[in-house]
Design an enzyme around this catalytic site. Structure first.
Site, mmCIF file in Angstrom:
data_model
loop_
_atom_site.group_PDB
_atom_site.id
_atom_site.type_symbol
_atom_site.label_atom_id
_atom_site.label_comp_id
_atom_site.label_asym_id
_atom_site.label_seq_id
_atom_site.Cartn_x
_atom_site.Cartn_y
_atom_site.Cartn_z
ATOM 1 N N GLU A 58 22.980 30.877 -33.361
ATOM 2 C CA GLU A 58 23.465 31.592 -32.551
ATOM 3 C C GLU A 58 22.009 32.911 -32.100
ATOM 4 O O GLU A 58 21.894 33.513 -30.974
ATOM 5 C CB GLU A 58 23.865 33.601 -33.150
ATOM 6 C CG GLU A 58 23.752 33.880 -34.298
ATOM 7 C CD GLU A 58 23.526 33.445 -35.568
ATOM 8 O OE1 GLU A 58 23.793 34.118 -36.616
ATOM 9 O OE2 GLU A 58 23.649 31.857 -35.604
ATOM 10 N N HIS A 61 20.201 29.158 -38.245
ATOM 11 C CA HIS A 61 21.484 30.064 -37.057
ATOM 12 C C HIS A 61 21.745 29.482 -35.798
ATOM 13 O O HIS A 61 20.483 29.422 -35.533
ATOM 14 C CB HIS A 61 20.717 31.194 -37.674
ATOM 15 C CG HIS A 61 21.572 32.362 -38.614
ATOM 16 N ND1 HIS A 61 22.262 33.258 -39.160
ATOM 17 C CD2 HIS A 61 20.403 32.119 -40.723
ATOM 18 C CE1 HIS A 61 22.508 33.269 -40.339
ATOM 19 N NE2 HIS A 61 21.034 33.166 -40.705
ATOM 20 N N SER A 79 27.982 60.982 -18.368
ATOM 21 C CA SER A 79 27.173 60.484 -18.197
ATOM 22 C C SER A 79 25.416 60.513 -17.212
ATOM 23 O O SER A 79 24.780 60.751 -17.204
ATOM 24 C CB SER A 79 26.695 60.096 -19.676
ATOM 25 O OG SER A 79 26.355 58.946 -19.666
ATOM 26 N N GLY A 124 25.367 35.987 -43.793
ATOM 27 C CA GLY A 124 25.010 37.516 -44.588
ATOM 28 C C GLY A 124 24.159 37.350 -45.947
ATOM 29 O O GLY A 124 23.454 36.546 -46.300
ATOM 30 N N CYS A 129 25.299 29.474 -42.310
ATOM 31 C CA CYS A 129 24.423 30.300 -43.469
ATOM 32 C C CYS A 129 25.202 30.595 -44.708
ATOM 33 O O CYS A 129 25.532 29.858 -45.243
ATOM 34 C CB CYS A 129 23.609 31.439 -43.147
ATOM 35 S SG CYS A 129 22.324 31.649 -44.456
ATOM 36 N N TYR A 130 25.443 31.678 -45.231
ATOM 37 C CA TYR A 130 26.294 32.157 -46.201
ATOM 38 C C TYR A 130 27.862 31.653 -46.020
ATOM 39 O O TYR A 130 28.385 30.758 -46.544
ATOM 40 C CB TYR A 130 26.036 33.851 -46.606
ATOM 41 C CG TYR A 130 27.505 34.331 -47.913
ATOM 42 C CD1 TYR A 130 26.438 34.838 -48.546
ATOM 43 C CD2 TYR A 130 28.588 34.272 -47.132
ATOM 44 C CE1 TYR A 130 27.001 35.223 -49.392
ATOM 45 C CE2 TYR A 130 29.400 34.615 -48.693
ATOM 46 C CZ TYR A 130 28.253 35.446 -49.625
ATOM 47 O OH TYR A 130 29.151 35.710 -50.750
ATOM 48 N N ASP A 152 27.671 52.805 -19.855
ATOM 49 C CA ASP A 152 29.630 52.901 -19.860
ATOM 50 C C ASP A 152 30.136 53.923 -19.292
ATOM 51 O O ASP A 152 31.700 53.249 -18.575
ATOM 52 C CB ASP A 152 29.007 52.852 -21.968
ATOM 53 C CG ASP A 152 28.392 52.252 -22.045
ATOM 54 O OD1 ASP A 152 28.568 50.762 -21.524
ATOM 55 O OD2 ASP A 152 28.086 52.776 -23.265
ATOM 56 N N SER A 153 30.122 54.860 -18.963
ATOM 57 C CA SER A 153 30.714 55.699 -18.219
ATOM 58 C C SER A 153 30.843 55.705 -17.472
ATOM 59 O O SER A 153 31.664 55.882 -16.598
ATOM 60 C CB SER A 153 30.366 57.523 -19.199
ATOM 61 O OG SER A 153 29.209 57.788 -18.389
ATOM 62 N N LYS A 157 27.717 45.110 -24.336
ATOM 63 C CA LYS A 157 27.014 45.606 -23.203
ATOM 64 C C LYS A 157 26.906 44.724 -22.092
ATOM 65 O O LYS A 157 26.970 45.265 -20.419
ATOM 66 C CB LYS A 157 26.552 46.491 -23.448
ATOM 67 C CG LYS A 157 24.989 47.363 -22.331
ATOM 68 C CD LYS A 157 25.417 48.659 -22.437
ATOM 69 C CE LYS A 157 24.880 49.374 -23.266
ATOM 70 N NZ LYS A 157 25.652 51.034 -23.080
#
Length: 524
Positions: free
Chosen positions: A182, A180, A234, A58, A85-86, A238-239, A380
């Protein structure tokens, strides 16, 4: 999703820009996780019943008065905890240790000495130093450091500037890492997180594409039954995946409305209809609303206003088409997990609005539908993997990002049909040549921008005073930062020549060499 959610990880977010990456890494390891604010209710945490908990980094200083702390209930659950971290710093303070301003802040690459007596780092390293000690190449980002270990904890990692870069309480299975794991800059980060998830939390890897699809289909069928569903299609990732999922399980109960707003890529409208209506047999209503959008945008130059006009016009057209249909009970949306996270952040005041988004979330209240959002728990990359399994074209699923307002935010200033057609063709040439030169996958986003200025050019023996096109291509990992792509000069020369020779309304092409920051990726 009960079967594939038997084991799950809870991530408590303290505001790090990398927190979503933690969640993605956990999912990639085959385990379901949810990302929630650090101050989520104790009742929710208890009901979530996690197999393990990760505390994120953070931006705040853990030493400040009233700085954020992890909820006390996490220590009552008797499950493994990993503070990053934080998260490590607050873990230390809450359990009886201490932290203070670092003598030397660390932002960037660092080498840490890994002590292999813990289950988290054992036999994970990037080599040995000249003194024979194993080390890890990691990414640090901190100005505060733990200076005193809590009772029952021991050191598992240190760096030249950070004596306590990792700790463990073996009895409680509590771990802290100052770096980190990640981010991709930490070379062994994925292995470290997988070790925590699989070996320490004992999670089974059931979060797979095949299992997700099976569960989604059952969930859709249970929710929808034999009722009719409406979807705003669209042509985006996603759609499109929502359409494929719904069609697979409910068939003709699904009706899609595709609003062609005149701000799509070249031939995109026809491609959408071919993919879904002709190839897959999905029922699609195509609303040709280009002129309506052009009229609404003809006098507007402000980017934020243009976004709102496009969103409102979309809702208006969609509303008109929806009212022509009978017995529709459900509205399907392509909401994905980052949308949910960002909405929660905005609602809690923890996130700032950079730009408004274009989606179906603002439909008029008099359209009374129940929502179907099958992708709302997915990232995604998970959505794309599902699309591939369902047979959607890879080209559609793995195209570079395209903004919701489409070319509306790539045409600077007011918009009309001529400008849109000019940009559409220039953009198509750029993308076509990136593919021809095998450069498309080497950049993460590429597009053309229409500039509302004219420049003198010479074509043959004639003077041409026409528009300027800017080309933009960037390389990025997470789209939060980006560097402009160093495309070959010969390639850019070739693309420029094609655009100017083939599009009579263009007399000059320029290439954008701005990074993010200070610029944004999109021009508006």
């Amino acid at each position: 999703m009960s079967n594939i959610l038997h084991h799950k990880i809870l991530i408590l977010d303290f505001g790090s820009q990398y927190t979503q990456l933690i969640a993605r890494r956990v999912r990639e390891a085959g385990v379901y996780c949810e990302l929630l604010p650090y101050d989520v209710s104790s009742h929710f945490i208890e009901n979530f019943n996690p197999s393990g908990i990760i505390l994120s980094g953070g931006p705040d200083s853990v030493t400040d008065e009233n700085s954020a702390r992890a909820p006390e209930i996490i220590f009552d659950l008797k499950v493994p905890i990993l503070g990053i971290c934080y998260g490590m710093q607050t873990l230390a303070i809450q359990l009886g240790g201490d932290a203070t301003s670092a003598k030397k802040a660390e932002f960037g690459f660092a080498k840490i000495r890994a002590r292999n007596h813990s289950d988290l780092l054992n036999e994970i390293n990037d080599g040995k130093n000249s003194d024979g000690h194993e080390f890890l190449d990691v990414w640090m980002s901190h100005g505060i450091e733990v200076t005193k270990l809590p009772p029952g904890f021991e050191l598992i990692a240190s760096s030249e500037n950070c004596p306590i870069a990792g700790f463990v309480n073996k009895d409680q299975n509590y771990y802290g890492l100052q770096f980190h794991p990640e981010v991709t800059h930490t070379k062994q980060g994925v292995k470290i997180l997988e070790r925590f998830i699989s070996n320490i939390c004992k999670c089974e890897r059931k979060w797979t594409t095949e299992n997700i699809i099976k569960d989604l289909l059952l969930k859709i069928k249970s929710q929808v039954g034999d009722q009719k569903v409406l979807l705003a299609l669209s042509g985006g990732v996603d759609s499109s995946v929502v359409a494929a999922l719904l069609h697979k399980v409910i068939g003709d109960q699904l009706t899609c409305v595709f609003v062609d707003n005149g701000l799509l890529r070249l031939n995109e409208g026809d491609e959408v209809m071919q993919t879904f209506e002709e190839n897959m047999g999905v029922k699609v209503i195509r609303s040709n609303a280009q002129q309506h959008f052009y009229e609404q945008l003809s006098d507007e130059s402000n980017p934020e206003n243009k976004r709102k006009i496009i969103g409102n016009a979309f809702i208006e057209i969609f509303d008109q088409e929806a009212k022509k249909l009978n017995n529709i009970k459900f509205l399907a949306q392509g909401t994905i997990y980052p949308d949910v996270i960002e909405s929660a952040g905005a609602a809690s005041g923890k996130a700032k609005v950079i730009k408004s988004h274009h989606n179906v979330g603002g439909l008029p209240e008099d359209i009374q539908f129940e929502l179907v959002e099958p992708l709302k728990d997915l990232f995604k990359d998970e959505v794309r993997a599902i699309g591939i399994k369902l047979g959607l074209p890879k080209k559609m699923l793995y195209r570079h990002p395209f903004p919701g307002p489409g070319l509306g935010v790539r045409i600077l200033g007011p918009i009309n049909k001529e400008f849109a057609e000019t940009l559409r063709h220039a953009d198509s040439i750029f993308i076509e040549e990136l593919n021809n030169f095998n450069l498309y996958d080497s950049v993460n986003q590429a597009f053309a921008v229409f500039l509302p200025i004219k420049s003198v050019g010479v074509v043959g023996d004639e003077r041409r005073y026409e528009n300027v096109i800017a080309l933009r291509a960037v390389e990025t990992i997470d789209f939060m930062t980006a560097r402009w792509a160093r495309l070959p000069h010969d390639f850019l020369d070739h693309v420029s020549n094609r655009i100017i020779n083939e599009i009579s309304k263009v007399s000059r092409v320029v290439y954008d060499i701005s990074g993010k920051p200070p610029a944004t990726i999109e021009w508006e």
